[in-house]
Design a protein around this motif. Sequence first.
Motif, PDB file in Angstrom:
ATOM      1  N   ASP A 324     -34.709  70.661  16.405  1.00 41.20           N
ATOM      2  CA  ASP A 324     -33.925  72.112  15.970  1.00 41.20           C
ATOM      3  C   ASP A 324     -32.422  72.090  16.418  1.00 41.20           C
ATOM      4  OD1 ASP A 324     -34.317  71.946  18.544  1.00 41.20           O
ATOM      5  OD2 ASP A 324     -35.476  74.044  18.932  1.00 41.20           O
ATOM      6  N   GLN A 327     -28.656  70.669  13.391  1.00 41.15           N
ATOM      7  CA  GLN A 327     -28.094  71.324  12.134  1.00 41.15           C
ATOM      8  C   GLN A 327     -27.249  70.589  11.470  1.00 41.15           C
ATOM      9  OE1 GLN A 327     -29.673  73.867  11.319  1.00 41.15           O
ATOM     10  NE2 GLN A 327     -30.552  75.156  12.866  1.00 41.15           N
ATOM     11  N   ILE A 354     -39.143  68.041  10.143  1.00 42.37           N
ATOM     12  CA  ILE A 354     -37.878  68.781  10.252  1.00 42.37           C
ATOM     13  C   ILE A 354     -38.022  70.033  11.000  1.00 42.37           C
ATOM     14  CG2 ILE A 354     -36.190  69.912   8.923  1.00 42.37           C
ATOM     15  CD1 ILE A 354     -36.658  67.386   7.112  1.00 42.37           C
ATOM     16  N   TYR A 355     -37.484  70.299  12.045  1.00 36.31           N
ATOM     17  CA  TYR A 355     -37.140  71.553  12.871  1.00 36.31           C
ATOM     18  C   TYR A 355     -36.034  72.371  12.801  1.00 36.31           C
ATOM     19  CZ  TYR A 355     -41.600  69.313  14.634  1.00 36.31           C
ATOM     20  OH  TYR A 355     -42.804  69.034  14.780  1.00 36.31           O
ATOM     21  N   ALA A 356     -34.995  71.912  12.156  1.00 35.06           N
ATOM     22  CA  ALA A 356     -33.774  72.643  11.838  1.00 35.06           C
ATOM     23  C   ALA A 356     -33.864  73.229  10.409  1.00 35.06           C
ATOM     24  CB  ALA A 356     -32.723  71.825  12.259  1.00 35.06           C
ATOM     25  N   ASP A 357     -32.983  74.377  10.163  1.00 36.38           N
ATOM     26  CA  ASP A 357     -33.183  74.957   8.711  1.00 36.38           C
ATOM     27  C   ASP A 357     -32.052  74.481   7.978  1.00 36.38           C
ATOM     28  OD1 ASP A 357     -31.527  76.267  10.418  1.00 36.38           O
ATOM     29  OD2 ASP A 357     -31.811  78.293   9.269  1.00 36.38           O
ATOM     30  N   ASP A 358     -30.869  74.186   8.669  1.00 34.06           N
ATOM     31  CA  ASP A 358     -29.579  73.871   7.635  1.00 34.06           C
ATOM     32  C   ASP A 358     -29.219  72.586   7.456  1.00 34.06           C
ATOM     33  OD1 ASP A 358     -27.440  74.330   6.303  1.00 34.06           O
ATOM     34  OD2 ASP A 358     -26.306  75.150   8.029  1.00 34.06           O
ATOM     35  N   VAL A 359     -30.283  72.105   6.907  1.00 36.23           N
ATOM     36  CA  VAL A 359     -30.286  70.597   6.561  1.00 36.23           C
ATOM     37  C   VAL A 359     -30.410  70.067   5.004  1.00 36.23           C
ATOM     38  CG1 VAL A 359     -31.205  70.120   8.828  1.00 36.23           C
ATOM     39  CG2 VAL A 359     -32.736  70.335   7.108  1.00 36.23           C
TER      40      VAL A 359
END
Lengths: 425, 480
Positions: A324, A327, A354-359
């Motif tokens: 997370d 990013q 995947i644990y981060a959103d801006d990827v």
Amino acid sequence: MKINTSKINLNKVKRFYNSFLENGLPNRKKEDWKFTDLEKILNSNFDELEPLREKENYKMEAFLKFDHYYLISINGELVNYNLKLSDGSQDKKSTNLTKISSLNDHPIYSKILKSDDKKVSSDNINIDEMLSMNLAFTDRGYSFQIFKDLDKPLVIYNFFDEKLENKLISNSNLISISNSKVKIIELNIDKSKSNYFKNTFQKFQINESEVDYYFVNYNKSNGFNYTKNIIEINDSKSKFGSKLKYFIFGSGSKFRKDDYEIFLDGENSFAKINSAAILKKSQHHEIKTKMSHSEPNCESYQKIKNILLNDSKGIFQGKVLVSDRAQKTNAYQLSKGLILDDESEFSTKPELEIYADDVKCSHGSTSGNIDKDAVFYLMTRGLSKKEATKFIIKGFLNDVVSEIADHQVRELIENHLEENIKNEN
Amino acid sequence: MTMKPKEIDKLKDYKYGFTTDIENIKSPKGLNEETIRYISKIKNEPNWMLNWRLKAFNRLKSLKEPNWQKPKYPKINYQELYYYSAPKSFKDKPKSIDDVDPKLIETYKKLGIPLEEQKRLSGVAVDAVFDSVSVATTFKGELEKLGIVFCSISEAIQKHPELVKKYLGTVIPITDHYFATLNSAVFTDGSFVYIPPNVKCPMELSTYFRINASDTGQFERTLIIADKGSYVSYLEGCTAPMRDENQLHAANVELIALDDAEIKYSTVQNWYPGDEKGVGGIYNFVTKRGACRGKNSKISWTQVETGSAITWKYPSCILQGDNSVGEFYSIAITNNHQKADTGTKMIHLGKNTKSKIISKGISAGKADNTYRGLVDISKRAKNSRNYTQCDSLLMGNKCGAHTIPYIKNKNSSSTIEHEATTSKINEEQLYYCNQRGMDQEEAVSLIVNGFCKEVLQQLPMEFAVEAQKLVSISLEGSVG
């Protein structure tokens, strides 16, 4: 399959040996070994393995034509090297090499030996079946550090000789590169005629550096190879962004499983894993990767290309893990198999966690035969069917080869692949 | 424990549904042979059915719950569950629509469910009739003319034992995994569809499932057989009232398509997902599998998964017949603490078989969304093809999106293509929508609906509308 331990002293490493005996070899029930049942493969190829204890000491010569530094090992045992930098310096501030002949010489293993912990977490190391086997039998390896740019490539020659029938080689190598720009070529030159099993553990530490690494299996062999690679890319201080480009050309081995765990622990790091292989004659090759993104702004690329003929098996298990914190990660993965006969198989398990959103993360995987239209097109231009096929195969692999920046290395690899294509059809 | 014969007699009268009379009747608690005999007896099942159940139960004793899945759940105490669903007494339930959680009413309003339906769904109403049964009764005449059998599985066991015997358990054998075997032992009801040769079913057949009582597990069993040259489209909707405890739903669905037949199976799953803190909700552990037995047959799964605390299911196709086709379209939306591990298996056995997988996962809040799939093209399955596309959308950095495909190609004339992407909502698109006067929530809903469009358009009309609204509702409160 048994391991003959009658000639060796296991006193110090009893607990690793016992833990290996207890867990046995990994089989398909283990998720990581789903497509490669090592227990079955070794059982059907070996009645008994004997840990290799003989240490060869004859000289082998570096033979690549271009100017280079070198390390030479025979059956995993370091026998010769030249790391004397061109500017004359060979002090400990530029390079440093240690030979490993027991667990005590090994910075990580000696720590594991001392502690009672099952895990040595700080080193990203998890003691699984294969590592406990390695810990129980390792008696050779090397460890080197580079602190300065290398003006010439470093070539690691790994020779394997004829005396390896039913032997078990256990070795471990450590490579640490800081503040430098280096090119490393690892060549496996295998002269053995019979089956052996090699279990290798390697760890790479890359700090504020740019590393191009090429692994080439130089010729055909009956060797069964398992290699675990832990690669830590870290630049805590400068956030300069280390770069690793790792190329795997494994064609020729009877069995390979190359397991890579890559930790992108420094911001702005970059990692690339590329592989091209032509598999034939019941060869079984697996590449397994785990790309762990734990810091922001890192990039990773993976490209795996396999050509499969005569009852061969190609496997790719690749995982991209984005925590997370990581990013702005870019992570891509592509695996392609060209299956040229009905007895061959191509299996893949491309995984995203995947644990981060801006990827931006993606993977692609394809398998199939040569496009008939492409062959037809080339034939209308006057190529024979054979030539057309060869042309397409070359193009398929060229996708990886063309990414090699260094022309000397590229030539070497082109020859290696050409050699493997030539023997076919 | 056994029931008084009088009570059992009373039950027999209510073959099509439960009324207030039987609301307080429950099977004995716990999983044992008694319970199974009880269920079988209460349904007045023939001996072969009971034996079949007992065989499954015996097998179950030697099985362990699988543990390879990503979402972990607290251990289920199977001895504390009721296996014959019967609602709890009235004092636990809301007395009128006014007592129902206003949030729930709001949701129903948005879904456009009429008031009567709302009452029923929130557990207010007196009767708990399966829609499947009422639909079946309404159109029974028309369907019968065509020779179509559409009834509850219990009725089918009585009236069409030869069909049930021939097909039940042939796609999901009683020796399958833990939950499938559990279902085989204790299944209570479900639908049965048989479409005779060369008949195109003129209407969509539908079922509405609901879990009503607490402490119950729901184990329905659906069996759909499309005989040669026939076609059927089947819809399934699911809802459950809000409860604090987790409830288990372990259904088995078997589809069989013979030569030139086509089955289209659509699901909108909106079981109670638990509250914002992750308390309560349904464990949706469902086994769905279709067999394309005949040549040129086709099975198409479409699912919209927005509910359940944990969804764990892989509607699969076994492509046995030459030229058969398998399709899987899925939207899985997880919010708050929901966890979904879903996907499909396409097993290519026949020649020239084709499969297509489109999966869209959306993760928000603290949820975890996993696509897990298998494409296996066997040596015999020459000239087969698969195309897979898995896209994931993440909202916020507390959630996770995962893709775990297994891809095996074992012959040289087949082609597999797989691609997957993970990203967040495009900010430019959001900005564009905002600029046109939409608020953040509307904009997200629009973009997400666009993201899911490929799957939504596979749904039958009336479902598509509901599903679109569900998509927006599920994501409420996840933005900003």
